[in-house]
Write an enzyme that holds these catalytic residues in place. Structure first.
Site, PDB file in Angstrom:
ATOM      1  CB  SER A  94      -0.949   0.012   1.205  1.00 40.05           C
ATOM      2  OG  SER A  94      -0.211   0.086   2.403  1.00 40.05           O
ATOM      3  CE  LYS A 167      -2.907   2.224   4.786  1.00 40.51           C
ATOM      4  NZ  LYS A 167      -2.771   1.364   3.587  1.00 40.51           N
TER       5      LYS A 167
END
Length: 318
Positions: A94, A167
Site C-alpha cells: 500500500s 500510511k
C-alpha cells in the site's frame, strides 16, 4: 631491629631511636625475619601472593558473565523499543514505491512523549482504528512463531501480531480535503504535487470521496499506492468515518533500515509546505452585512438623538 639516628637541633646531642617502616607499615625487608624473607622470595618465583600482601580479586569466567550481559542487553532493547525507537515490518504494497514489502522501518516513539503531533506529509504507524484490518493472515503457532513473539516483545524483531498500519498523513484536524476523480488531491484548496505516488496510480480516481473536513484530534491518511491502499477513503462507512485519532498513532517512520539496498530516509515532501494552515474548529468567515442592515445601523443613532432633542425642547416651552 635497626634504628636511624637523628640529632635534635638545640638539644644535648643525644639520639632518638625510631623504627624504620616500609610503605605498608609492616617494616622493611631488613626488619623481617629470615624465614619470612625466604617465603616471599619463593612466592615471587611460583607466582603466589607474598606474606602480608592482599590477595588479588579473582576474575569471573566469561561463561558466568555472559548471562548477565544478555539480561542487560535485553533490558536495554526493551526500554529502547518502549520509549525511543521500534522496528516495524512492511507486510503489504500500500505504500509502494516509498516502502517495499518486507522493508524494515524505524519509528520514532520519543517525540510524541513531548506532545508533538503528526504533521502533513509524514509517514506514520498507527493502531487499527477499528475494522481496517481483516484478520485473514495465517498465524505461525510453531516454534518460529514463538521465537518471533519473544524477540518482538523486547524489540529485536518486528511483531507479527500487532494490528498496526502505516500510511502518509495528508491532512490534520481542521483541514479540508478534496478527493475527486480526474483531479489531484487538494488540502485547504491547494493541489498537492505527489511525486511519491506509485507509477501509474491516480490520486483519487479509484475511490473518490468528494470534500471532507477533518475533525479536531483526527488525521486523514492515504497510501502512496492509491490504487492498492485501503486508507481513509474506503472506511468512511465505519466508526470514525475513516479518520485516525491522533492518540492511536504509534510514531513517525523516519528511515528504512533494512534491507541495506533499500536504505533511505523518509522526509516530508516539499509540496506540503505550500498548504496553508487552518485552525481546527475555526468558525467560518462571516458574510459582510447587507446594505439595508448597514443603513439601519447608521440611521438608528441619529433618530434616537433627534427624539431626545425634541423632548428637551418641549420641556422648555412647557
Amino acid at each position: 631491629m635497626s634504628v636511624q639516628q637523628s640529632t635534635e637541633s638545640g638539644g644535648s646531642g643525644g639520639t632518638e631511636e625510631r623504627p624504620t617502616t616500609g610503605p605498608d607499615g609492616t617494616g622493611t625487608e631488613g626488619d623481617q625475619p629470615a624465614a619470612v624473607q625466604e617465603e616471599n622470595a619463593a612466592a615471587e618465583l611460583d607466582g603466589t601472593p607474598a606474606a602480608g600482601a592482599k590477595p588479588a580479586r579473582k576474575k569471573r569466567p566469561f561463561w558466568q558473565e555472559l548471562p548477565i550481559l544478555l539480561v542487560i542487553a535485553l533490558l536495554l532493547s526493551l526500554g529502547i523499543k518502549t520509549f525511543f525507537v521500534q522496528a516495524f515490518s512492511i507486510p503489504s504494497g500500500s505504500m509502494e514505491n516509498t516502502l517495499q514489502i518486507g522493508d524494515r522501518v524505524l519509528v520514532d516513539k520519543l517525540t510524541p512523549w513531548f506532545g508533538a503531533e503528526p504533521e502533513r506529509g509524514e509517514v506514520v504507524v498507527f493502531h487499527d482504528p477499528g475494522g481496517w484490518l481483516e484478520d485473514t493472515a495465517p498465524k505461525d503457532d510453531g516454534l518460529m512463531g514463538s521465537v518471533q513473539k519473544v524477540l518482538s516483545t523486547v524489540g529485536l524483531m518486528p511483531s507479527a501480531d500487532e494490528k498496526d498500519l502505516i500510511k502518509r498523513v495528508i491532512a490534520v484536524g481542521g483541514d479540508t480535503v478534496e478527493c475527486n476523480a480526474g483531479s489531484p488531491v487538494k488540502v485547504n484548496g491547494v493541489a498537492l504535487d505527489e511525486p511519491y505516488l506509485f507509477p501509474g496510480a491516480t490520486p483519487c480516481d479509484n475511490d473518490p470521496v468528494g470534500t471532507v473536513t477533518v475533525p479536531k484530534g483526527k488525521l486523514w491518511v492515504m497510501g502512496d499506492h492509491r490504487n492498492n491502499s485501503r486508507d481513509s477513503r474506503p472506511h468512511q462507512n465505519l466508526t470514525g468515518d475513516g479518520f485516525v485519532p491522533v492518540d492511536d498513532v504509534v510514531g513517525r517512520a523516519f528511515v528504512v533500515a533494512w534491507p541495506i539496498s533499500n536504505w533511505s530516509t523518509l522526509p516530508v515532501p516539499d509540496t506540503f509546505d505550500k498548504v496553508p494552515s487552518r485552525a481546527a474548529g475555526a468558525l467560518p468567515e462571516q458574510a459582510p452585512p447587507a446594505p439595508a442592515a448597514l443603513a439601519l445601523a447608521g440611521v438608528a443613532p441619529i433618530a434616537l438623538w433627534r427624539r431626545r432633542r425634541s423632548r428637551r425642547s418641549r420641556r422648555r416651552t412647557g
